[in-house]
Design an enzyme around this catalytic site. Sequence first.
Site, PDB file in Angstrom:
ATOM      1  N   CYS A   2       0.850  -1.190   0.000  1.00  0.00           N
ATOM      2  CA  CYS A   2       0.000   0.000   0.000  1.00  0.00           C
ATOM      3  C   CYS A   2       0.886   1.240   0.000  1.00  0.00           C
ATOM      4  CB  CYS A   2      -0.932   0.083   1.188  1.00  0.00           C
ATOM      5  SG  CYS A   2      -2.081  -1.264   1.321  1.00  0.00           S
ATOM      6  N   ARG A  27       4.388  -1.140  -4.620  1.00  0.00           N
ATOM      7  CA  ARG A  27       4.162  -1.541  -3.228  1.00  0.00           C
ATOM      8  C   ARG A  27       2.806  -2.200  -3.022  1.00  0.00           C
ATOM      9  NH1 ARG A  27       7.022   0.780   1.359  1.00  0.00           N
ATOM     10  NH2 ARG A  27       9.049   1.076   0.440  1.00  0.00           N
ATOM     11  N   TRP A  74      -2.995  -2.777  -1.406  1.00  0.00           N
ATOM     12  CA  TRP A  74      -2.757  -4.225  -1.424  1.00  0.00           C
ATOM     13  C   TRP A  74      -3.753  -4.778  -0.416  1.00  0.00           C
ATOM     14  CZ3 TRP A  74      -1.296  -8.006   2.114  1.00  0.00           C
ATOM     15  CH2 TRP A  74      -0.861  -9.219   1.569  1.00  0.00           C
ATOM     16  N   ASN A 103      -2.636   2.732   5.581  1.00  0.00           N
ATOM     17  CA  ASN A 103      -1.773   1.552   5.401  1.00  0.00           C
ATOM     18  C   ASN A 103      -1.713   0.828   6.731  1.00  0.00           C
ATOM     19  OD1 ASN A 103      -1.146   2.401   2.865  1.00  0.00           O
ATOM     20  ND2 ASN A 103       1.002   2.890   3.288  1.00  0.00           N
ATOM     21  N   GLY A 104      -1.703  -0.489   6.705  1.00  0.00           N
ATOM     22  CA  GLY A 104      -1.596  -1.243   7.951  1.00  0.00           C
ATOM     23  C   GLY A 104      -2.861  -2.048   8.203  1.00  0.00           C
ATOM     24  N   GLU A 486      16.510 -19.755  -3.460  1.00  0.00           N
ATOM     25  CA  GLU A 486      16.225 -18.454  -4.063  1.00  0.00           C
ATOM     26  C   GLU A 486      15.737 -18.618  -5.512  1.00  0.00           C
ATOM     27  OE1 GLU A 486      15.678 -15.668  -3.066  1.00  0.00           O
ATOM     28  OE2 GLU A 486      16.096 -14.241  -4.644  1.00  0.00           O
ATOM     29  N   LYS A 490      12.137 -17.329  -6.863  1.00  0.00           N
ATOM     30  CA  LYS A 490      12.016 -16.398  -7.996  1.00  0.00           C
ATOM     31  C   LYS A 490      11.036 -16.950  -9.024  1.00  0.00           C
ATOM     32  CE  LYS A 490      13.266 -13.658  -6.598  1.00  0.00           C
ATOM     33  NZ  LYS A 490      13.944 -13.075  -5.496  1.00  0.00           N
ATOM     34  N   GLU A 493       7.302 -17.002  -7.671  1.00  0.00           N
ATOM     35  CA  GLU A 493       6.598 -15.740  -7.444  1.00  0.00           C
ATOM     36  C   GLU A 493       6.258 -14.993  -8.722  1.00  0.00           C
ATOM     37  OE1 GLU A 493       8.701 -12.623  -5.298  1.00  0.00           O
ATOM     38  OE2 GLU A 493      10.597 -13.460  -5.925  1.00  0.00           O
ATOM     39  N   HIS A 509      15.617 -38.251  -0.478  1.00  0.00           N
ATOM     40  CA  HIS A 509      14.812 -38.489   0.726  1.00  0.00           C
ATOM     41  C   HIS A 509      13.351 -38.067   0.530  1.00  0.00           C
ATOM     42  CE1 HIS A 509      18.390 -39.598   2.875  1.00  0.00           C
ATOM     43  NE2 HIS A 509      18.977 -38.481   2.474  1.00  0.00           N
ATOM     44  N   LYS A 608       5.728  -5.191  -2.995  1.00  0.00           N
ATOM     45  CA  LYS A 608       7.067  -4.922  -2.483  1.00  0.00           C
ATOM     46  C   LYS A 608       6.891  -4.374  -1.078  1.00  0.00           C
ATOM     47  CE  LYS A 608      11.414  -4.494  -3.980  1.00  0.00           C
ATOM     48  NZ  LYS A 608      12.052  -5.743  -4.403  1.00  0.00           N
TER      49      LYS A 608
HETATM   50  C1  F6R Z   1      11.132 -12.127  -3.105  1.00  0.00           C
HETATM   51  C2  F6R Z   1      10.944 -10.956  -2.289  1.00  0.00           C
HETATM   52  C3  F6R Z   1      10.485 -11.135  -0.888  1.00  0.00           C
HETATM   53  C4  F6R Z   1      11.299 -10.226   0.038  1.00  0.00           C
HETATM   54  C5  F6R Z   1      10.738 -10.300   1.468  1.00  0.00           C
HETATM   55  C6  F6R Z   1      11.584  -9.485   2.428  1.00  0.00           C
HETATM   56  O1  F6R Z   1      11.603 -11.792  -4.369  1.00  0.00           O
HETATM   57  O2  F6R Z   1      11.160  -9.857  -2.720  1.00  0.00           O
HETATM   58  O3  F6R Z   1      10.575 -12.464  -0.498  1.00  0.00           O
HETATM   59  O4  F6R Z   1      12.631 -10.626  -0.010  1.00  0.00           O
HETATM   60  O5  F6R Z   1       9.430  -9.824   1.480  1.00  0.00           O
HETATM   61  O6  F6R Z   1      11.623  -8.141   2.065  1.00  0.00           O
HETATM   62  P1  F6R Z   1      12.687  -7.154   2.645  1.00  0.00           P
HETATM   63  O7  F6R Z   1      14.029  -7.610   2.231  1.00  0.00           O
HETATM   64  O8  F6R Z   1      12.333  -5.817   2.078  1.00  0.00           O
HETATM   65  O9  F6R Z   1      12.533  -7.188   4.146  1.00  0.00           O
END
Ligand code: F6R
Length: 613
Positions: A2, A27, A74, A103-104, A486, A490, A493, A509, A608
């Site tokens: 948000c 965001r 969001w 927000n929140g 990772e 990637k 997501e 296993h 984000k």
């Molecule tokens: C994956 C991704 C998320 C962030 C997670 C932590 O690509 O972006 O898994 O890594 O939400 O975010 P930060 O690093 O901003 O605390």
Amino acid sequence: MCGIVGYTGSREAAGILVAGLRRLEYRGYDSSGLATVDAGRLHIRKRAGRVRELENLIHRQPAQGSCGISHTRWATHGPASDTNAHPHLGGRLGTAGLALVHNGVIENHASLRRELEAEGFVFASETDSEVIAHLIARALEKTGDLFTAVQLVLPMLEGTYGLGVVSQAHPGLVVGARMGSPLVVGVGEGEHLLASDAAAVAPHTRQVVYLEDGEIVQLTPGKIEIAHRERGPVAPRIDRIDWHPDLAELGHHAHYMIKEIREQPMTLVDACRGRLSRRDATACLGGLNLSPRTLRKIRRIVLVGCGTSAHAALVGEYLIERIAHLPVEVEYASEFRYRNAPLDERTLVFVLSQSGETADALGALREANRRGHPTLAIVNTVGSTIAREARGGVYLHAGQEVGVASTKAFAAQVAVLALLALYLGRLRHLSFSDGLDIVDALESAPGLIEEALKVEPIVKSAAEQIATARTVLYLGRDLLHPVALEGALKLTEISYIPAHGYPTAEMKHGPIALVDRDSPCVFLAPRCSLYSKTLASIEEVRARGGHVITVGTEGDRVLPGLSNTFLPIPDAPEILLPLLAVIPLQLLAYHTALKLGRDIDKPRNLAKSVTVE
Ligand code: F6R
């Protein structure tokens, strides 16, 4: 998660608000809206969908006024719809004269809603936020003063908030409040802005005031007044933004994600700039604010983070244990904050976060601080809440990361953790020449990453196979185990293909049950101490008719023969392998998502900076 933008000044607000929302759209992006105040009237425009839907609406139905608030959402309570989009109106039926963005999460919203409904307030949305609008409207009936009304309501709220409020009875006034969700004031000449992220105010002013939890602000074109809920009036502390807002422009790249993947050579340069000393064969991390004497007494390190930051922390675990011989534990921040993890004065806790605003990471930091345990941060966003609340730490200097899928921040985190390992190692047993080898390795990293990026054309053809996969297994050992995790994250997501990461030898296993033609295995198999063991695991998959993609060292003569696709990375010192092996995996996720026509920079359901628990 948000975004909020508010404005008061002499210019038309709507254009400024929408441009600000565009900067924050990464965001949260399921709906957006704005409210402007003009000649004692509120104009509300809101739309489900992206900010461009709101922009189109405003073209058709302009919203006049030189004061207003806006929001990109969001969803937490209630699906993305025109009615659930913010701003929300507050007031009794037919008299609503107040608009609010939030927000929140308000945890006690259900009981507050019942109370307000019993008094005749009618709710238009399913959100938790609307209760705040009605509560402020009710308080405003009594006080007639918006700033006071907001102050009266805040103690009733349980949960987190960043708020922006305007009222038709108070033209030119924007009120904001913060508890657990960031807010920043942009200080202009004859105008002020309010935003949840400095990126939205940066094109207008470099001067900002970061609000602290418990603070409430009232902005008019000529004045900023801040008060703390308990401590009363607060003098504004003006900070300067020292980064340039244009740095986050897309340029010729199709998406932010690919731009940020390709930026990684520079990310390494920036993360290490001024932090490597050849003279002492060590790293210089002054921001830790801890003397060498204190650091020599440390016996254990805890690294805390979420998502990609947790994966970088896992790489850090291998690096610190290998280079500094210190035991390291990696914890998900969401678990750490509610566990009673034993901490003593010989334990160093680091919270890792790209955004510096992730609710779980911030919760972990506060929990460690509350227990009197000085906590450090490894953060990208300068001035973020985690950066400000930590006792010290290291900035990533990766620049703004816009793509929701984190890429260059991972590289910067791994680089900073390597620097930390080197620094701690040199304070202990690590010899000058071993230290110098690590300095050399880190200095060579940007060039090697540049080389690794050349794999992109081969990745494109591998993406054809992945795009039709039912599920994908990512397998790596030692330092490359976190890279496998990772790579799987990637792909999942941004392409929505289920992917799982495992330590390679764990495959037998359980996960091996998934192996078939439609479920490729991506093996991380560059030349390293466990290379030949990885070859044996690849054979096990081939023996079951599995589809094999390998990431290996350029010039490897064996791997291409065992692989349906071989993705080469340059030969490099082992400690750099995570930085190099992650490149083909990031590219593979990107090109698979591209083939599938996914919304790469704004994948569904994600946002984000996850500022809710
Ligand atoms: C994956 C991704 C998320 C962030 C997670 C932590 O690509 O972006 O898994 O890594 O939400 O975010 P930060 O690093 O901003 O605390």
